[in-house]
Motif scaffolding. Structure first.
Motif, PDB file in Angstrom:
ATOM      1  N   LEU A  56       3.016   4.775   8.346  1.00 37.79           N
ATOM      2  CA  LEU A  56       1.818   4.222   7.704  1.00 37.79           C
ATOM      3  C   LEU A  56       2.215   3.273   6.580  1.00 37.79           C
ATOM      4  CD1 LEU A  56      -1.327   4.321   7.377  1.00 37.79           C
ATOM      5  CD2 LEU A  56      -0.943   6.068   5.633  1.00 37.79           C
ATOM      6  N   SER A  57       1.624   2.106   6.613  1.00 39.75           N
ATOM      7  CA  SER A  57       1.818   1.130   5.546  1.00 39.75           C
ATOM      8  C   SER A  57       0.581   1.042   4.654  1.00 39.75           C
ATOM      9  CB  SER A  57       2.123  -0.248   6.150  1.00 39.75           C
ATOM     10  OG  SER A  57       2.312  -1.217   5.148  1.00 39.75           O
ATOM     11  N   TYR A  58      -0.606   1.097   5.267  1.00 45.47           N
ATOM     12  CA  TYR A  58      -1.853   0.954   4.493  1.00 45.47           C
ATOM     13  C   TYR A  58      -3.001   1.597   5.253  1.00 45.47           C
ATOM     14  CZ  TYR A  58      -6.016  -1.309   2.556  1.00 45.47           C
ATOM     15  OH  TYR A  58      -7.251  -1.546   2.006  1.00 45.47           O
ATOM     16  N   LEU A  59      -3.878   2.290   4.528  1.00 42.93           N
ATOM     17  CA  LEU A  59      -5.103   2.859   5.079  1.00 42.93           C
ATOM     18  C   LEU A  59      -6.288   2.200   4.385  1.00 42.93           C
ATOM     19  CD1 LEU A  59      -5.847   6.525   5.970  1.00 42.93           C
ATOM     20  CD2 LEU A  59      -7.514   5.224   4.677  1.00 42.93           C
ATOM     21  N   GLY A  95     -11.312   3.452   7.541  1.00 39.66           N
ATOM     22  CA  GLY A  95     -10.288   4.354   8.060  1.00 39.66           C
ATOM     23  C   GLY A  95      -9.259   3.709   8.967  1.00 39.66           C
ATOM     24  N   THR A  96      -9.344   2.401   9.193  1.00 42.18           N
ATOM     25  CA  THR A  96      -8.325   1.725   9.997  1.00 42.18           C
ATOM     26  C   THR A  96      -7.038   1.598   9.185  1.00 42.18           C
ATOM     27  OG1 THR A  96      -9.189  -0.414   9.272  1.00 42.18           O
ATOM     28  CG2 THR A  96      -9.965   0.447  11.383  1.00 42.18           C
ATOM     29  N   VAL A  97      -5.916   1.398   9.903  1.00 42.23           N
ATOM     30  CA  VAL A  97      -4.619   1.440   9.230  1.00 42.23           C
ATOM     31  C   VAL A  97      -3.743   0.273   9.659  1.00 42.23           C
ATOM     32  CG1 VAL A  97      -4.639   3.948   9.016  1.00 42.23           C
ATOM     33  CG2 VAL A  97      -3.581   2.891  11.034  1.00 42.23           C
ATOM     34  N   ILE A  98      -2.709   0.036   8.842  1.00 41.06           N
ATOM     35  CA  ILE A  98      -1.619  -0.877   9.189  1.00 41.06           C
ATOM     36  C   ILE A  98      -0.351  -0.044   9.281  1.00 41.06           C
ATOM     37  CG2 ILE A  98      -0.264  -2.888   8.488  1.00 41.06           C
ATOM     38  CD1 ILE A  98      -2.658  -3.870   6.902  1.00 41.06           C
ATOM     39  N   VAL A 145      -8.254  -5.486  10.632  1.00 41.40           N
ATOM     40  CA  VAL A 145      -8.513  -4.233   9.921  1.00 41.40           C
ATOM     41  C   VAL A 145      -9.915  -4.201   9.340  1.00 41.40           C
ATOM     42  CG1 VAL A 145      -7.853  -2.891   7.881  1.00 41.40           C
ATOM     43  CG2 VAL A 145      -6.089  -3.765   9.427  1.00 41.40           C
ATOM     44  N   ASP A 146     -10.319  -5.273   8.646  1.00 47.41           N
ATOM     45  CA  ASP A 146     -11.568  -5.243   7.884  1.00 47.41           C
ATOM     46  C   ASP A 146     -12.779  -5.651   8.705  1.00 47.41           C
ATOM     47  OD1 ASP A 146     -12.861  -5.070   5.122  1.00 47.41           O
ATOM     48  OD2 ASP A 146     -13.406  -7.109   5.710  1.00 47.41           O
TER      49      ASP A 146
END
Length: 587
Positions: free
Chosen positions: A215-218, A223-226, A358-359
């Protein structure tokens, strides 16, 4: 031979590059005696563009080249040997001319009387600027002259950073304890809660360098992630790994789809599967995720230049910046030929694509190239700058660099061993982190009130990645740093910069917190040459400094006026209350 600590005694002098500062007097340890053939030379003349020549005494110590003015004793040059990229020698009669080109793009010339003295100085500087052992570099000898208020080595631990993740589907794992699974990852990473450590170890064996998806970013709003990782290793036969498929798919919610952003071209990714193609650049058996085995993911190729190409691009850029030409067309031609701004555009475009997935599309993203050490980190970091307002604060930006670059295994020691003037002496060098900082600067120019830190903080970080008294950017990964015990033997950059009197120098006076996602323009007309960095040694920056000073004065005056207004309102309320009690006025 044991390492003897150097002794420092504070003295005041005027740095050639700035205001009056306190500098240490340095006595070289025994290890450096064999490198220093001539420790002191009188009558040396320093030349810099747009500044008067300065004559003084040149001294060499274990880590610094020092020039003090003989006439006034108020002008000094303190130059770390590790900041020297290359040195050129030229002789006119008995006078030697040394042109020193630095990793921070500064170029100076020293005129030294006597051929022998000049050759001795040049030889000593070349050896001292290319020390083989990292333990002989300045951070291992530097002793701060002020108390440490915060231990920067403990400021951004994975456990404390994970506490900021708002999601029940993720967990901390210590599967990489003692760096046994992946030598370039930290010992603690964040993974989907649905996969156990055995599954992760199997997935790691299927990824280059053991860099399994982490996980890099939530994104808190949906709730989507990078995620980021190294490339998979299916090989020419299309080998699959069900554990890797489970790990990658566990990042998606039920019914959701995701994107795999591959920072290589499609042809490069295909060719990396061959056992005979570019074995130096790609491991045999590399490749990409087969869509049939990752049906919930769509693969998108966004090719970005590798570190070697970026090194050539930076060299051409600085050649353009140093050319004396009165023709704007020629200057723009040289700038365009460097392709530096084209690289800026491509990196920003890819980061915006990730942020949009993501957004706006509510889709998670996995980013990787081949190793996952360079372009991958540029993209995941910039996407967070766009999406997360906390990363645009000074403290949040520090945490981002620590989490996504230092702990994530970007090889700073290899990439920043040399800069633009050294040519191709080292094959692993490349301005990956500098390109990231340039992209951050571009975004900050488009949203000048949304960033708590200023341009000088970005320049400060750039300089410290190439030459520093701090240990933060030493080595290539956390494993190497722990082996050398950097946290015990060197000071953290964050310990220094987070002291209040230092921090205030890097605060953007225009900052207003902006909780929104910001969408930078990547149109060519929106991108500019970062003149404050690449041209700063050929420009007068006093105008910008005076503007910042005036802005701060206006803000301080505004604060005083607001405070006075509050006091007057309180006095008015008290007078009205007193008048009511005495019946002098009615409600």
């Amino acid at each position: 031979m044991s390492v003897l600590p150097e002794l420092f005694v504070g003295v005041e002098g005027r740095n050639m590059n700035g205001p009056v500062v306190r500098r240490p007097v340095e006595f070289h340890a025994m290890e450096f005696v064999e490198f220093i053939k001539t420790p002191k030379v009188d009558g040396v003349v320093l030349h810099r563009p747009f500044y008067p020549a300065v004559e003084g005494t040149l001294c060499l110590t274990g880590h610094h080249l020092i020039l003090s003015s003989r006439k006034t004793n108020s002008e000094e040059l303190w130059l770390l040997h590790s900041n020297i990229d290359t040195i050129e020698k030229k002789f006119v009669g008995s006078v030697g001319h040394l042109t020193i080109k630095c990793k921070n793009f500064m170029i100076i010339q020293l005129d030294i009387q006597g051929m022998e003295e000049c050759l001795n100085i040049a030889s000593s500087v070349e050896m001292l600027s290319n020390l083989e052992s990292v333990t002989l570099t300045y951070p291992f000898f530097y002793r701060p002259m002020s108390d440490i208020l915060e231990d920067g080595w403990q400021a951004f631990l994975p456990e404390s950073e994970f506490a900021r993740v708002t999601g029940d589907e993720w967990r901390l794992t210590h599967v990489n304890k003692n760096f046994q699974v992946c030598p370039t990852y930290p010992q603690t990473v964040v993974v989907p809660k649905a996969v156990d450590d055995d599954c992760i170890m199997q997935a790691a064996a299927f990824r280059q360098g053991g860099r399994f998806p982490v996980l890099s970013y939530l994104h808190a709003s949906n709730g989507t992630v990078i995620l980021r990782s190294g490339q998979p290793l299916p090989g020419p036969n299309g080998k699959r790994c069900k554990e890797d498929e489970k790990l990658v798919n566990s990042a998606l919610c039920i019914g959701k789809r995701g994107y795999i952003i591959d920072t290589r071209s499609y042809n490069s990714a295909v060719n990396s599967r061959s056992k005979d193609f570019y074995l130096i650049l790609f491991p045999p058996g590399g490749g990409f995720e087969t869509e049939a085995h990752y049906p919930q993911w769509r693969r998108v190729h966004k090719p970005l230049d590798r570190f070697s190409n970026l090194q050539d691009s930076l060299t051409k850029l600085m050649e353009a910046c140093n050319k004396n030409t009165n023709s704007m067309d020629k200057w723009l031609g040289h700038l365009g030929a460097s392709s530096w701004l084209s690289n800026v555009k491509e990196v920003l475009t890819t980061a915006c694509l990730v942020a949009q997935c993501v957004d706006r599309e509510n889709s998670s993203v996995l980013v990787h190239g081949s190793e996952g050490l360079d372009a991958t980190l540029q993209i995941t970091s910039l996407a967070q700058i766009i999406l997360n307002p906390d990363c645009r604060t000074l403290r949040g930006f520090e945490a981002l660099i620590e989490r996504e670059w230092i702990q994530a295994g970007h090889p700073f020691a290899s990439r920043c061993a040399k800069s633009c003037y050294a040519g191709s002496k080292l094959k692993c060098t490349g301005p990956i982190f500098l390109l990231f900082l340039d992209c951050v600067w571009q975004v900050s120019q488009q949203f000048q009130c949304s960033f708590e830190f200023n341009e000088q903080f970005l320049i400060f970080l750039f300089e410290n990645t190439y030459a520093s008294q701090f240990g933060t950017f030493l080595c290539n990964n956390e494993h190497e740093r722990q082996m050398l015990k950097l946290a015990e033997k060197t000071q953290s950059l964050w310990s220094y910069v987070n002291r209040p009197q230092i921090l205030e120098m890097y605060i953007n006076p225009l900052y207003q917190p902006n909780s929104s996602v910001i969408w930078p323009s990547v149109a060519p007309q929106s991108l500019m040459l970062w003149s404050g960095l690449f041209l700063r040694w050929d420009m007068d920056n006093t105008v910008n400094d005076s503007i910042d000073i005036e802005i701060r004065k206006i803000q301080q005056n505004d604060k005083k006026l607001k405070t006075r207004a509050i006091q007057l309102r309180k006095q008015l309320a008290e007078l009205q209350k007193e008048a009511l009690e005495k019946g002098l006025i009615s409600e």
